[in-house]
Design a protein around this motif. Structure first.
Motif, mmCIF file in Angstrom:
data_model
loop_
_atom_site.group_PDB
_atom_site.id
_atom_site.type_symbol
_atom_site.label_atom_id
_atom_site.label_comp_id
_atom_site.label_asym_id
_atom_site.label_seq_id
_atom_site.Cartn_x
_atom_site.Cartn_y
_atom_site.Cartn_z
ATOM 1 N N GLU A 18 0.824 -1.204 0.000
ATOM 2 C CA GLU A 18 0.000 0.000 0.000
ATOM 3 C C GLU A 18 0.862 1.260 0.000
ATOM 4 N N PRO A 19 0.555 2.206 -0.870
ATOM 5 C CA PRO A 19 1.291 3.477 -0.845
ATOM 6 C C PRO A 19 1.148 4.214 0.488
ATOM 7 N N LYS A 20 0.006 4.062 1.147
ATOM 8 C CA LYS A 20 -0.184 4.726 2.448
ATOM 9 C C LYS A 20 0.830 4.226 3.465
ATOM 10 N N GLN A 21 1.131 2.929 3.420
ATOM 11 C CA GLN A 21 2.124 2.372 4.339
ATOM 12 C C GLN A 21 3.521 2.899 4.014
ATOM 13 N N ALA A 22 3.830 3.011 2.728
ATOM 14 C CA ALA A 22 5.125 3.558 2.319
ATOM 15 C C ALA A 22 5.243 5.014 2.763
ATOM 16 N N LEU A 23 4.160 5.752 2.639
ATOM 17 C CA LEU A 23 4.147 7.163 3.047
ATOM 18 C C LEU A 23 4.395 7.286 4.544
#
Length: 136
Positions: free
Chosen positions: A117-122
């Motif tokens: 998930e991009p949210k986790q990377a962010l």
């Protein structure tokens, strides 16, 4: 397991006195084309900012930083830039500027893991490049 998605990101910096070129990291903006994700997380360390510039207008800085989040979300309440297509908003957010709020160079990464998930990377980026680990 889903394939990892690539993303681009930039660090959001507060540069209270542009002529001195001193800054603190205050957030991250991330763009993942394949997952149609554009997001920003901001965490302003007011004590660090005041140590760098005691007379800085913290509320004005917070307002400018909040605009990153609103532009990423897009929509009618995000101003004219927030109504642009996602890719154009990304390019506008990371364009070089010589103001109190700047972004650093654009870097690339991969969303990995069982749930890429991009949210986790962010969140991971915010934790590693913005938050200051203080001794317990």
């Amino acid at each position: 397991m889903p394939a990892p998605s690539s993303f681009d990101y930039a660090i959001i910096r507060v540069v209270p006195r542009v002529e001195r070129e001193e800054f603190i990291n205050a957030g991250v903006v991330l763009f993942c084309t394949t997952q149609r994700f554009l997001g920003a997380l901001v965490e302003l360390d007011e004590a660090r900012l005041r140590a760098l510039s005691p007379d800085v207008d913290v509320e004005a800085v917070r307002g400018h930083l909040e605009s990153f989040r609103r532009i990423c979300e897009g929509g009618k309440d995000s101003g004219p830039i927030g109504r642009l297509p996602q890719k154009e908003r990304w390019h506008w957010l990371v364009a070089p500027r010589s103001t109190i709020i700047q972004t650093g160079p654009v870097h690339s990464g991969l969303c990995k893991g069982p749930s890429p998930e991009p949210k986790q990377a962010l969140e991971h980026l915010l934790d590693t490049v913005v938050r200051v680990k203080r001794p317990a």
